[in-house]
Design a protein around this motif. Structure first.
Motif, PDB file in Angstrom:
ATOM      1  N   SER B  17       6.553  -7.422   2.580  1.00  0.00           N
ATOM      2  CA  SER B  17       6.348  -6.948   1.211  1.00  0.00           C
ATOM      3  C   SER B  17       6.684  -8.022   0.180  1.00  0.00           C
ATOM      4  O   SER B  17       6.339  -7.890  -0.986  1.00  0.00           O
ATOM      5  N   GLU B  20       2.908  -9.423   0.299  1.00  0.00           N
ATOM      6  CA  GLU B  20       1.866  -8.478  -0.096  1.00  0.00           C
ATOM      7  C   GLU B  20       2.449  -7.075  -0.142  1.00  0.00           C
ATOM      8  O   GLU B  20       3.464  -6.805   0.470  1.00  0.00           O
ATOM      9  N   LYS B  21       1.751  -6.194  -0.848  1.00  0.00           N
ATOM     10  CA  LYS B  21       2.167  -4.799  -0.874  1.00  0.00           C
ATOM     11  C   LYS B  21       2.081  -4.245   0.553  1.00  0.00           C
ATOM     12  O   LYS B  21       1.118  -4.497   1.258  1.00  0.00           O
ATOM     13  N   LEU B  22       3.097  -3.476   0.966  1.00  0.00           N
ATOM     14  CA  LEU B  22       3.117  -2.963   2.339  1.00  0.00           C
ATOM     15  C   LEU B  22       3.216  -1.438   2.351  1.00  0.00           C
ATOM     16  O   LEU B  22       4.002  -0.852   1.600  1.00  0.00           O
ATOM     17  N   TYR B  23       2.392  -0.820   3.176  1.00  0.00           N
ATOM     18  CA  TYR B  23       2.468   0.634   3.358  1.00  0.00           C
ATOM     19  C   TYR B  23       2.880   0.939   4.785  1.00  0.00           C
ATOM     20  O   TYR B  23       2.323   0.378   5.725  1.00  0.00           O
ATOM     21  N   GLU B  37       4.437   3.237   0.094  1.00  0.00           N
ATOM     22  CA  GLU B  37       4.705   1.841  -0.223  1.00  0.00           C
ATOM     23  C   GLU B  37       6.135   1.516   0.179  1.00  0.00           C
ATOM     24  O   GLU B  37       7.066   2.248  -0.161  1.00  0.00           O
ATOM     25  N   TRP B  38       6.304   0.415   0.908  1.00  0.00           N
ATOM     26  CA  TRP B  38       7.641   0.073   1.373  1.00  0.00           C
ATOM     27  C   TRP B  38       8.493  -0.501   0.245  1.00  0.00           C
ATOM     28  O   TRP B  38       8.051  -1.358  -0.509  1.00  0.00           O
ATOM     29  N   LYS B  39       9.698   0.040   0.126  1.00  0.00           N
ATOM     30  CA  LYS B  39      10.718  -0.520  -0.749  1.00  0.00           C
ATOM     31  C   LYS B  39      12.003  -0.450   0.053  1.00  0.00           C
ATOM     32  O   LYS B  39      12.071   0.307   1.023  1.00  0.00           O
ATOM     33  N   THR B  84      -8.281  -6.255  -7.120  1.00  0.00           N
ATOM     34  CA  THR B  84      -7.569  -5.596  -6.021  1.00  0.00           C
ATOM     35  C   THR B  84      -6.555  -6.559  -5.415  1.00  0.00           C
ATOM     36  O   THR B  84      -6.860  -7.716  -5.173  1.00  0.00           O
ATOM     37  N   GLU B  85      -5.356  -6.057  -5.206  1.00  0.00           N
ATOM     38  CA  GLU B  85      -4.327  -6.907  -4.592  1.00  0.00           C
ATOM     39  C   GLU B  85      -4.467  -6.855  -3.075  1.00  0.00           C
ATOM     40  O   GLU B  85      -4.924  -5.865  -2.523  1.00  0.00           O
ATOM     41  N   ASP B  86      -4.031  -7.891  -2.426  1.00  0.00           N
ATOM     42  CA  ASP B  86      -3.957  -7.869  -0.966  1.00  0.00           C
ATOM     43  C   ASP B  86      -2.877  -6.869  -0.555  1.00  0.00           C
ATOM     44  O   ASP B  86      -1.868  -6.718  -1.245  1.00  0.00           O
ATOM     45  N   PHE B  87      -3.087  -6.193   0.530  1.00  0.00           N
ATOM     46  CA  PHE B  87      -2.057  -5.275   1.028  1.00  0.00           C
ATOM     47  C   PHE B  87      -2.068  -5.229   2.547  1.00  0.00           C
ATOM     48  O   PHE B  87      -3.048  -5.604   3.192  1.00  0.00           O
TER      49      PHE B  87
END
Ligand code: SF4
Ligand code: SF4
Ligand code: SF4
Ligand code: SF4
Lengths: 323, 340
Positions: B17, B20-23, B37-39, B84-87
């Motif tokens: 993360s 990139e944004k991580l789910y 979404e990972w935090k 669009t962001e990479d994820f």
């Protein structure tokens, strides 16, 4: 009980008292029972079930069965009989189309609770007395019925059948249920806490409308939310406002008519405790107009469609409002 | 192949993360898991599968398409698409991973759906092999191997470690970015886990289910008398279509803001009375026809038009979620013989 039900149904079919039977059909697994109509003895013997997983309320199907005409044998559990009466009161079903056998019920199991307890890969489920044994590919699990009973059954309002032509098993009593406990907890929360609670729950809604479609009080021919020219039609909640509003509007719409059968919560794939909204309305009605149970009587004007001199005045909102 | 200790899995998530944004699948209040979404503090779910599939990350339930502003007689067309962001999406099961191939056939064939394509291009899929398949699983019926999921990076989990293997250029790139955290290991490191899952799969009740029956004459399936019984309990809620990883139908709607129009699309369901509503009405007037459409599409029309690929991946969500327990398995078992 199953054998007794089948043999009585066969008798009634054979002597021409009824034309068909509505009940529950055996599923692919032990727990995935489907509401179904049976036409003859052979059909009943091969497909009919009545066990711990027959929670589904058949009442909604009776609306279309009435339209088909003829005489239908319906097996109704105590809670189902309240829905039936309410449908009668609203002229959605005709009494003469049904021969009702009230069946005794001691609570139904909820497969989700079995899954939440960690059982997966289920091969079979058997019950004896209070014990429920779940056998899975990962080993056997033992539960007591109270571990896996459906929420609505653990807070059952009544074991009494309010309408029937004959009874199978015992008729019970109206119970002193704990069904308002959680509503009271919610009432004691601050508005912010309550908002948080409901956002947490309602934000999981996928707007499948299963809650509406299964609801015996939701029998409009065309729901406003399905009607493209209403301006309110939506297949997906575009934002949280819409999501909240849909549920609150629906709860208002069934207020005073909801019998608290619990079908909405049973079917919700997102496990949203929708019954809490309805119970809040029921509790308020009880407090403002005196105890009232929708479906208990057919020829009675419900408090929300009746006028009496000592009805609560709109100003009640100010007195109660700050909670 | 690489491995990382499960004790450090949060470090792995943190590292991803950071780039990139991580789910990841994480549990919510109801005990079901959702791609979240990972935090810091978000924990990987132990559930076998998510309530909703991973489809929504590429094909969201509601998506703005374009807007129009009107001023007098002038109409301005506004492209509402944002960069669009990479994820990265982690923890996709083999069934859901296979569903992307089905969605690709629909959205990436001519004319290409640019909204979907953008999300596909920007997303990296990290799949996770199953450890505890459920009785509702029948991915193997469609030739999907739950012990060997596709994706940009495939992962396996045993009691101690997570094993990772990159399969594409995108996957390679991500593994490279994470290499400080990962230990190289033997290519066979996950073989025991794979064998265990395969053994369980064989014991599950639906393991012998085969869709082959549906490759025959489609009209005989369409005209089968059995639909009359099958559809009867369906309450037309559309739950099955909304939880399904392969259902791809959508509706396009205009929202009048008073100053213009926001045009968006949202998932639709063939189970709904207003599905494919046209000026002249809807082509499927009864619930029987709507119910039949869902299964004809998945088992007959889709394979007819797509080199024999079925429109179902056997994830079992519709089996678990249908309020009346009517589902594709019951349909397959009931109609199979009629398809000859
Ligand atoms: S059943 Fe549940 S998910 Fe479906 S619309 Fe009702 S509340 Fe939402
Ligand atoms: S039809 Fe059912 S089992 Fe098949 S992919 Fe869709 S939800 Fe999964
Ligand atoms: S259907 Fe197959 S891939 Fe999907 S969760 Fe079940 S075992 Fe895993
Ligand atoms: S098959 Fe089941 S989930 Fe699908 S629309 Fe009908 S009742 Fe709803």
């Amino acid at each position: 009980m199953r054998e007794q039900m089948i043999s009585r149904a066969c008798e009634l079919l054979a002597n021409g008292s009824v034309d068909r039977v509505i009940g529950w059909e055996r599923g692919e697994f032990v727990y995935d029972v489907t509401p179904a109509v049976f036409n003859d003895a052979e059909d009943l013997k091969s497909r009919f079930v009545f066990d711990l997983f027959c929670g589904a309320n058949l009442s909604k199907y009776l609306v279309s069965e009435t339209a088909k005409g003829g005489k239908v044998l319906a097996f109704l559990k105590p809670c189902d009989t309240y829905s039936f009466n309410q449908l009668l009161a609203e002229h959605r079903v005709k009494r003469e189309n049904f021969y009702i056998i009230g069946v005794e019920c001691n609570g139904m199991a909820d497969i989700n609770r079995i899954r939440e307890a960690g059982a997966s890969g289920i091969k079979s489920i058997s019950s004896a007395g209070d014990k429920v044994t779940v056998s899975t590919v990962y080993g056997d699990r033992e539960f007591t019925l109270s571990d896996v009973i459906a929420e609505r059954c653990s807070s059952c309002k009544s074991r009494h059948h309010v309408v029937y032509d004959e009874l199978m098993g015992k008729d019970g009593e109206v119970l002193d249920s704990n069904r308002f406990d959680m509503v009271e907890k919610l009432e004691k929360m601050t508005p912010d806490e309550r908002f948080e609670f409901w956002r947490g729950e309602l934000s999981r809604c996928i707007r499948c409308n299963a809650c509406r479609n299964v609801c015996p009080a939701c029998t409009c021919e065309k729901c406003i939310f399905d009607n493209a020219s209403s301006g309110f039609e939506n297949k997906a909640a575009a934002d949280t406002f819409e999501e909240n509003m849909f549920h609150i509007i629906r709860a208002f719409h069934v207020a005073g008519r909801c019998t608290d059968c619990g079908e909405c919560s049973r079917v919700c794939p997102a496990h949203i405790p929708l019954h809490l909204l309805n119970r809040k309305f029921i509790k308020d009605i009880n407090e403002l107009y005196g105890d009232y149970q929708a479906g208990a009587e057919v020829n009675e004007r419900g408090p929300l469609v009746n006028f009496t001199q000592d009805d609560a005045n709109p100003s009640i909102v100010n007195e109660r409002g700050n909670g | 192949m690489y491995r990382i200790s499960l004790d450090s899995i949060d470090n792995l998530f943190a590292a991803i993360s950071a780039v990139e944004k991580l789910y990841i699948p994480a549990d919510r209040e109801d005990g079901q898991s959702y791609f979240t979404e990972w935090k810091e503090g978000v924990k990987l779910s132990d559930n076998l599968n998510t309530f909703r599939s991973a489809k929504g990350l590429f094909f969201p339930q509601v998506q703005d398409l374009v807007s129009f502003r009107t001023e007098g007689k002038k109409i301005e067309v506004i492209d509402t698409r944002k960069e669009t962001e990479d994820f990265v999406v982690f923890g996709v099961r083999a069934c859901d991973a296979a569903s992307f191939g089905i969605l690709d056939r629909v959205f990436l064939s001519d004319p290409v759906d640019s909204y979907y394509k953008t999300n596909r291009d920007h997303g990296t899929v990290m799949t996770l092999a199953c450890n505890r398949p459920d009785e509702t699983c029948f991915c193997t019926s469609f030739g999907i191997d739950p012990s060997d999921p596709a994706g940009d990076i495939s992962c396996w989990k045993d009691k101690e470690n997570l094993y990772l293997k990159s399969l594409t250029e995108k996957g390679e790139k991500l593994v490279y970015a994470l290499k400080d955290l990962l230990t190289e290991c033997d290519e066979n490191a996950a073989d025991t886990v794979k064998a265990e899952v395969k053994a369980v799969m064989n014991e599950l009740p639906l393991s012998n289910l085969k869709p082959d029956d549906f490759t025959g004459e489609q009209l005989s399936v369409f005209n089968s008398e059995k639909w009359k019984e099958l559809y009867r309990s369906c309450i037309g809620c559309g739950t099955c279509t909304f939880v399904c990883p392969t259902c791809q139908c959508y509706d396009i709607k205009d929202f009048n803001t008073g100053k213009g129009i926001e045009r968006f699309r949202c998932w639709d369901s063939c189970m709904y009375s207003d599905f494919t509503m046209m000026a002249s009405g809807t082509p499927r007037l009864t619930q029987l026809e709507r119910f039949r459409q869902r299964f004809m599409h998945k088992l007959v029309y889709f394979p007819m038009n797509n080199d024999g690929v079925y429109g179902c991946v056997g994830c079992g969500r519709c089996l678990r979620k249908c309020p009346v327990s009517m589902n594709i398995v019951k349909v397959m078992k009931s109609l199979g013989g009629d398809a000859k």
